[in-house]
Motif scaffolding. Structure first.
Motif, PDB file in Angstrom:
ATOM      1  N   LEU A   1       0.802  -1.227   0.000  1.00  0.00           N
ATOM      2  CA  LEU A   1       0.000   0.000   0.000  1.00  0.00           C
ATOM      3  C   LEU A   1       0.832   1.273   0.000  1.00  0.00           C
ATOM      4  N   LYS A   2       2.101   1.174   0.386  1.00  0.00           N
ATOM      5  CA  LYS A   2       2.952   2.351   0.534  1.00  0.00           C
ATOM      6  C   LYS A   2       4.262   2.130  -0.215  1.00  0.00           C
ATOM      7  N   ALA A   3       4.999   3.201  -0.450  1.00  0.00           N
ATOM      8  CA  ALA A   3       6.279   3.116  -1.152  1.00  0.00           C
ATOM      9  C   ALA A   3       7.277   2.303  -0.338  1.00  0.00           C
ATOM     10  N   SER A   4       8.115   1.561  -1.037  1.00  0.00           N
ATOM     11  CA  SER A   4       9.077   0.684  -0.362  1.00  0.00           C
ATOM     12  C   SER A   4      10.126   1.452   0.425  1.00  0.00           C
ATOM     13  N   ASP A   5      10.357   2.735   0.069  1.00  0.00           N
ATOM     14  CA  ASP A   5      11.353   3.535   0.781  1.00  0.00           C
ATOM     15  C   ASP A   5      10.741   4.364   1.909  1.00  0.00           C
ATOM     16  N   THR A   6       9.497   4.086   2.284  1.00  0.00           N
ATOM     17  CA  THR A   6       8.882   4.757   3.429  1.00  0.00           C
ATOM     18  C   THR A   6       9.741   4.558   4.670  1.00  0.00           C
ATOM     19  N   VAL A   7       9.948   5.622   5.417  1.00  0.00           N
ATOM     20  CA  VAL A   7      10.792   5.555   6.617  1.00  0.00           C
ATOM     21  C   VAL A   7      10.077   4.767   7.712  1.00  0.00           C
ATOM     22  N   VAL A   8      10.812   3.852   8.337  1.00  0.00           N
ATOM     23  CA  VAL A   8      10.310   3.085   9.477  1.00  0.00           C
ATOM     24  C   VAL A   8      11.355   3.139  10.585  1.00  0.00           C
ATOM     25  N   ALA A   9      10.916   3.416  11.801  1.00  0.00           N
ATOM     26  CA  ALA A   9      11.834   3.504  12.943  1.00  0.00           C
ATOM     27  C   ALA A   9      11.412   2.507  14.022  1.00  0.00           C
ATOM     28  N   PHE A  10      12.408   1.900  14.650  1.00  0.00           N
ATOM     29  CA  PHE A  10      12.199   0.974  15.758  1.00  0.00           C
ATOM     30  C   PHE A  10      12.844   1.591  16.999  1.00  0.00           C
TER      31      PHE A  10
ATOM     32  N   ARG B   1      15.601   3.466  29.132  1.00  0.00           N
ATOM     33  CA  ARG B   1      16.167   2.434  29.994  1.00  0.00           C
ATOM     34  C   ARG B   1      17.572   2.079  29.531  1.00  0.00           C
ATOM     35  N   PRO B   2      18.339   1.355  30.352  1.00  0.00           N
ATOM     36  CA  PRO B   2      19.736   1.074  29.988  1.00  0.00           C
ATOM     37  C   PRO B   2      19.899   0.321  28.678  1.00  0.00           C
ATOM     38  N   THR B   3      18.899  -0.460  28.284  1.00  0.00           N
ATOM     39  CA  THR B   3      18.990  -1.245  27.054  1.00  0.00           C
ATOM     40  C   THR B   3      18.372  -0.530  25.852  1.00  0.00           C
ATOM     41  N   GLU B   4      18.162   0.780  25.965  1.00  0.00           N
ATOM     42  CA  GLU B   4      17.552   1.546  24.877  1.00  0.00           C
ATOM     43  C   GLU B   4      18.287   1.342  23.555  1.00  0.00           C
ATOM     44  N   SER B   5      17.507   1.227  22.479  1.00  0.00           N
ATOM     45  CA  SER B   5      18.104   1.149  21.146  1.00  0.00           C
ATOM     46  C   SER B   5      17.168   1.785  20.133  1.00  0.00           C
ATOM     47  N   LEU B   6      17.757   2.378  19.111  1.00  0.00           N
ATOM     48  CA  LEU B   6      17.020   3.006  18.021  1.00  0.00           C
ATOM     49  C   LEU B   6      17.574   2.500  16.693  1.00  0.00           C
ATOM     50  N   SER B   7      16.692   2.296  15.746  1.00  0.00           N
ATOM     51  CA  SER B   7      17.158   2.004  14.385  1.00  0.00           C
ATOM     52  C   SER B   7      16.164   2.618  13.402  1.00  0.00           C
ATOM     53  N   VAL B   8      16.697   3.110  12.311  1.00  0.00           N
ATOM     54  CA  VAL B   8      15.878   3.729  11.270  1.00  0.00           C
ATOM     55  C   VAL B   8      16.158   3.003   9.968  1.00  0.00           C
ATOM     56  N   THR B   9      15.104   2.578   9.286  1.00  0.00           N
ATOM     57  CA  THR B   9      15.263   1.789   8.081  1.00  0.00           C
ATOM     58  C   THR B   9      14.149   2.150   7.102  1.00  0.00           C
ATOM     59  N   THR B  10      13.897   1.302   6.139  1.00  0.00           N
ATOM     60  CA  THR B  10      12.823   1.517   5.165  1.00  0.00           C
ATOM     61  C   THR B  10      11.784   0.416   5.311  1.00  0.00           C
ATOM     62  N   LEU B  11      10.629   0.667   4.738  1.00  0.00           N
ATOM     63  CA  LEU B  11       9.563  -0.322   4.812  1.00  0.00           C
ATOM     64  C   LEU B  11       9.991  -1.634   4.171  1.00  0.00           C
ATOM     65  N   ALA B  12      10.739  -1.562   3.097  1.00  0.00           N
ATOM     66  CA  ALA B  12      11.191  -2.786   2.419  1.00  0.00           C
ATOM     67  C   ALA B  12      12.088  -3.627   3.318  1.00  0.00           C
ATOM     68  N   ALA B  13      12.916  -2.974   4.131  1.00  0.00           N
ATOM     69  CA  ALA B  13      13.855  -3.702   4.986  1.00  0.00           C
ATOM     70  C   ALA B  13      13.316  -3.966   6.386  1.00  0.00           C
ATOM     71  N   ALA B  14      12.217  -3.319   6.746  1.00  0.00           N
ATOM     72  CA  ALA B  14      11.727  -3.383   8.121  1.00  0.00           C
ATOM     73  C   ALA B  14      11.215  -4.764   8.506  1.00  0.00           C
ATOM     74  N   VAL B  15      10.779  -5.537   7.531  1.00  0.00           N
ATOM     75  CA  VAL B  15      10.214  -6.854   7.826  1.00  0.00           C
ATOM     76  C   VAL B  15      11.205  -7.735   8.569  1.00  0.00           C
ATOM     77  N   ASP B  16      12.486  -7.535   8.334  1.00  0.00           N
ATOM     78  CA  ASP B  16      13.514  -8.383   8.952  1.00  0.00           C
ATOM     79  C   ASP B  16      14.066  -7.815  10.244  1.00  0.00           C
ATOM     80  N   GLN B  17      13.543  -6.692  10.719  1.00  0.00           N
ATOM     81  CA  GLN B  17      14.051  -6.068  11.939  1.00  0.00           C
ATOM     82  C   GLN B  17      13.461  -6.754  13.177  1.00  0.00           C
ATOM     83  N   PRO B  18      14.283  -7.011  14.210  1.00  0.00           N
ATOM     84  CA  PRO B  18      13.756  -7.621  15.434  1.00  0.00           C
ATOM     85  C   PRO B  18      12.925  -6.626  16.238  1.00  0.00           C
TER      86      PRO B  18
END
Length: 253
Positions: free
Chosen positions: A185-194, A200-217
């Protein structure tokens, strides 16, 4: 003896995101009621009873808190983030609605907190700078078909989307399914952030695209933001790039 009930938002985790109002209410409570990890965040106070329970007993927890308050206790029902966002405020008022009308004279207040969505957005920059919506991907209390319908509507409206409850042990594939649907429904390069465990001490951020986001934990501590067609990355020399959804929207977009 007149009791009371407060539904209190603890924020995403760190004490500096707990509001002064929430702190004062917690200090004045005779009883703390909540999901065990949220109760465990709070210091032990002399004379204050603690009633911790499992994650999927929200309505039972609400009724137990109301029983304590009706017996004259000053009860604080604690929620992570904001209690009105996919949290205990709704469960408390659902319980109130099911009880005798005369019990509605009980003093009840909702004490707001910083939602995970807002904390994650602050870390990322300004991903919620224009119209956005929040969706829970949990299908414990609603059918997955309803979630799919809402995802399609949000994509059609070109909203930024914030996903709560993206993955759990019982629902390991729902985020993948949601992102796969949006991929049609959306462009494959849509920005996705996790954004995981923000503050908290284990904080993490990652920024990727909708095409690659499916494989993000991701897990239940993760807040996922899917951008609109206007959302873009502001690169910087080091560190996670900023994410910006500008205040303006292109005519005809």
């Amino acid at each position: 003896m007149s009791g009371s009930l407060s539904v209190v938002g603890l924020g995403p985790g760190p004490a500096y995101w707990l509001t002064p109002e929430a702190d004062a209410v917690l200090k004045g409570a005779t009883d703390l009621v909540g999901y065990a990890p949220y109760v465990d965040r709070l210091p032990q106070r002399p004379g204050q009873a603690r009633h911790a329970s499992d994650n999927r007993v929200e309505l039972d927890r609400a009724h137990a808190a109301l029983d304590l308050a009706q017996a004259g206790r000053h009860v604080a029902v604690v929620s992570g983030g904001d209690p009105g966002v996919f949290a205990m405020a709704a469960a408390v008022f659902e319980a109130v609605e099911a009880r005798p009308v005369h019990e509605r004279d009980l003093p009840i207040q909702v004490v707001p907190g910083i939602s995970a969505m807002l904390a994650a957005a602050a870390r990322l920059g300004a991903p919620l700078g224009h119209d956005f919506c929040a969706l829970s991907l949990s299908d414990n209390l609603k059918p997955w078909t309803a979630i799919e319908r809402r995802l399609r509507a949000a994509a059609d409206g070109d909203f930024v989307m914030a996903f709560y409850n993206p993955v759990s042990k019982a629902r390991p594939d729902r985020l993948r399914e949601a992102l796969a649907l949006l991929g049609t429904l959306k462009a494959s390069d849509t920005v996705v952030a996790f954004a995981r465990a923000i503050g908290r001490p284990t904080e993490s951020l990652s920024v990727t695209t909708l095409a690659a986001a499916v494989d993000q934990p991701a897990d239940m501590s993760t807040l996922v933001i899917v951008g609109s067609s206007e959302t873009r990355i502001v690169a910087r020399p080091a560190g996670t790039p900023w994410v910006l959804t500008p205040r303006s929207y292109r005519a005809g977009a």
